[in-house]
Design a protein around this motif. Structure first.
Motif, short mmCIF file in Angstrom:
data_model
loop_
_atom_site.label_atom_id
_atom_site.label_comp_id
_atom_site.label_asym_id
_atom_site.label_seq_id
_atom_site.Cartn_x
_atom_site.Cartn_y
_atom_site.Cartn_z
N GLY A 191 4.02 -8.97 75.96
CA GLY A 191 5.27 -9.70 75.77
C GLY A 191 5.58 -10.68 76.87
N LEU A 192 4.90 -10.55 78.02
CA LEU A 192 5.05 -11.52 79.11
C LEU A 192 4.11 -12.71 78.96
CD1 LEU A 192 5.31 -9.10 82.20
CD2 LEU A 192 7.18 -10.38 81.13
N ASN A 193 3.36 -12.77 77.87
CA ASN A 193 2.35 -13.81 77.61
C ASN A 193 1.12 -13.65 78.49
OD1 ASN A 193 3.93 -15.14 75.64
ND2 ASN A 193 5.05 -16.23 77.24
N ALA A 194 0.92 -12.46 79.07
CA ALA A 194 -0.25 -12.22 79.90
C ALA A 194 -1.51 -12.16 79.05
CB ALA A 194 -0.08 -10.92 80.68
N ASN A 195 -2.63 -12.44 79.69
CA ASN A 195 -3.92 -12.24 79.03
C ASN A 195 -4.78 -11.24 79.79
OD1 ASN A 195 -5.04 -13.65 81.21
ND2 ASN A 195 -5.27 -15.56 80.07
N VAL A 210 4.77 -20.34 92.73
CA VAL A 210 3.35 -20.02 92.80
C VAL A 210 2.65 -20.41 91.50
CG1 VAL A 210 3.53 -17.62 91.98
CG2 VAL A 210 1.66 -18.27 93.46
N CYS A 211 3.35 -20.32 90.38
CA CYS A 211 2.75 -20.75 89.12
C CYS A 211 2.49 -22.25 89.14
CB CYS A 211 3.67 -20.39 87.96
SG CYS A 211 2.98 -20.81 86.35
N ILE A 220 7.79 -15.46 84.67
CA ILE A 220 6.42 -15.04 84.35
C ILE A 220 6.03 -15.51 82.96
CG2 ILE A 220 4.93 -13.04 83.97
CD1 ILE A 220 6.56 -11.58 86.15
N ARG A 221 6.92 -15.32 81.99
CA ARG A 221 6.61 -15.75 80.61
C ARG A 221 6.30 -17.24 80.55
NH1 ARG A 221 11.19 -12.58 79.29
NH2 ARG A 221 10.56 -10.54 78.45
N LYS A 222 7.13 -18.05 81.20
CA LYS A 222 6.91 -19.50 81.18
C LYS A 222 5.59 -19.85 81.86
CE LYS A 222 11.71 -21.09 80.90
NZ LYS A 222 12.80 -21.82 81.61
N CYS A 223 5.30 -19.17 82.96
CA CYS A 223 4.05 -19.40 83.66
C CYS A 223 2.86 -19.09 82.76
CB CYS A 223 4.00 -18.52 84.91
SG CYS A 223 2.48 -18.66 85.87
N PHE A 224 2.88 -17.92 82.15
CA PHE A 224 1.74 -17.45 81.37
C PHE A 224 1.64 -18.14 80.00
CE2 PHE A 224 1.48 -12.98 83.49
CZ PHE A 224 1.10 -13.57 84.68
N ALA A 225 2.68 -18.86 79.60
CA ALA A 225 2.60 -19.60 78.34
C ALA A 225 1.80 -20.89 78.50
CB ALA A 225 4.01 -19.93 77.84
N GLN A 226 1.52 -21.27 79.74
CA GLN A 226 0.80 -22.51 80.00
C GLN A 226 -0.69 -22.22 80.24
OE1 GLN A 226 3.10 -25.11 82.74
NE2 GLN A 226 4.53 -23.40 82.82
#
Length: 406
Positions: free
Chosen positions: A109-113, A338-339, A384-390
């Motif tokens: 749900g945080l868009n992590a992979n 950091v993102c 974190i979500r915005k970072c991992f969405a990119q």
């Protein structure tokens, strides 16, 4: 790292005390800290609803759960979360499975992979020649439950044992990076024995990566690493890596002979106050990374990025111990900065710390919540979500240039 005790009331409430890292000087230490939470175990749906993944009414594991929308592939950044697992040996396997499913759902749900699971092993002192598991060390069979859940969701996985520091805290500079075994051959032999079943589980359950050591500053020049890495590769056929502390990493190449070296990135931004902008913080990150070279750094993976959600944290982002006045924007802004830097410099990836295996990350925080936790802090989670969405393309890592002849 830490201890905790769990008391189980099977159909109502689970009270958990969860330990959190502390710091001594510039190095993150992992000592006791509590996070009380409530977890409602699944009973009849009409009585209390259902916590996803828990209870005898849960669907078959292979049929449940979300999937990563954009799985990691070579050449893309690793957008990851560090999950720290202190086991409760009283938990039956069904509870462990439910916790694993819940954590995986939250991470997706945080868009992590990617998901890295850190867990403790123990020693008896800074000069000890032996390490071992304790009841709070999740066994290989339990570890497999989380690896399988993550794999079903499409997450890249890393297995990451980390030396607990409880027995070291009574001595000055008691940190895993300062241990000095009196017989290094004996220490590495003991360590190899501990690692062996976890390497086997990592291989059998599809882990991508195994971290063979973390923050062992004082041992990084030991010749025994070569044999340990070679032995590990006979069992585990994925990537065998090492994670350095931020201070040694910034001085130059770390001599542990692994395929990749990550970095636990808690460098201090000493000149910045709580009102620092994303740009100010990004400049600080860039200044630290520049110690290893300008421009893109596709070989750099930030294996721990964390900071307390409190005032004054930019000066000591690795201070897990001092509890000051809450300031959640400090944490969220650090994550955003950091993102931005990771994208600009094409870093190999980021793993945010900290998410604890035993908690329900959907619960709101309170004054007792450890400052380093990001779960339940909406602004930090959204960063974190915005970072991992990119995404971006990570350039191939160039081999080091050969030394000139003569």
């Amino acid at each position: 790292m830490k201890r905790f005790v769990i008391f189980i009331l099977p159909t109502t409430v689970l009270g958990i005390t969860v330990a959190v890292p502390l710091i001594w000087g510039d190095h993150p230490l992992k000592f006791d800290h509590k996070r009380p939470t409530e977890v409602h175990w699944a009973g009849a749906a009409e009585d209390q609803g259902r916590v996803w993944g828990f209870g005898k009414d849960a669907p078959a594991a292979e049929d449940t759960g979300p999937k990563v929308a954009r799985p990691w592939a070579k050449g893309s950044p690793e957008w990851g979360v560090q999950v720290y697992w202190l086991d409760d040996p009283a938990d039956p396997e069904t509870f462990v499975q439910g916790k694993a499913d819940r954590i995986v759902k939250y991470v997706v749900g945080l868009n992590a992979n990617a998901l890295s699971v850190s867990f403790p092993f123990y020693t008896t002192g800074g000069k000890s020649n032996a390490v071992a598991a304790r009841p709070t060390t999740p066994g290989p069979e339990r570890l497999a439950l989380l690896l399988d859940a993550a794999k079903r969701a499409g997450l890249r996985t890393t297995v990451r044992p980390i030396l607990d520091e409880e027995s070291l805290r009574a001595v000055k500079d008691g940190w895993r990076g300062n241990i000095a075994p009196s017989d290094k051959d004996a220490w590495f032999a003991s360590y190899a024995t501990f690692l062996a079943p976890y390497l086997k589980t990592a291989q059998e359950h599809g882990a991508t990566e195994f971290t063979i050591g973390t923050e062992f500053n004082s041992l990084e020049n030991a010749p025994q690493w070569a044999g340990l890495v070679e032995q590990a590769k006979k069992t585990f056929h994925g990537e065998v890596v090492y994670d350095a502390n931020w201070d040694n990493w910034s001085k130059g190449a770390v001599p542990v002979p692994t395929e990749q070296t990550g970095v636990d990135a808690y460098f201090p931004a000493k000149s910045l106050g709580d009102d620092a902008s994303v740009g100010d913080l990004a400049a600080s990150w860039n200044g630290w990374l520049d110690k290893r070279g300008k421009g893109p750094q596709p070989a750099t993976k930030l294996t721990e990025v964390g900071i307390p959600a409190q005032k004054g944290a930019y000066k000591t982002p690795g201070d897990f111990y001092t509890k000051r006045e809450l300031n959640e924007p400090v944490q969220a802004t650090w994550f955003t900065a950091v993102c931005q830097v990771a994208q600009e410099r094409k870093l190999a990836g980021i793993y945010f710390w900290s998410l604890y295996f035993g908690i329900d990350p959907t619960l709101p925080t309170n004054q007792d919540t450890p400052r380093m936790d990001f779960a339940g802090r909406p602004a930090s989670e959204e960063a974190i979500r915005k970072c991992f969405a990119q995404t971006y393309e990570v350039p191939p890592v160039q081999p080091p240039a050969a030394a000139p002849a003569g």
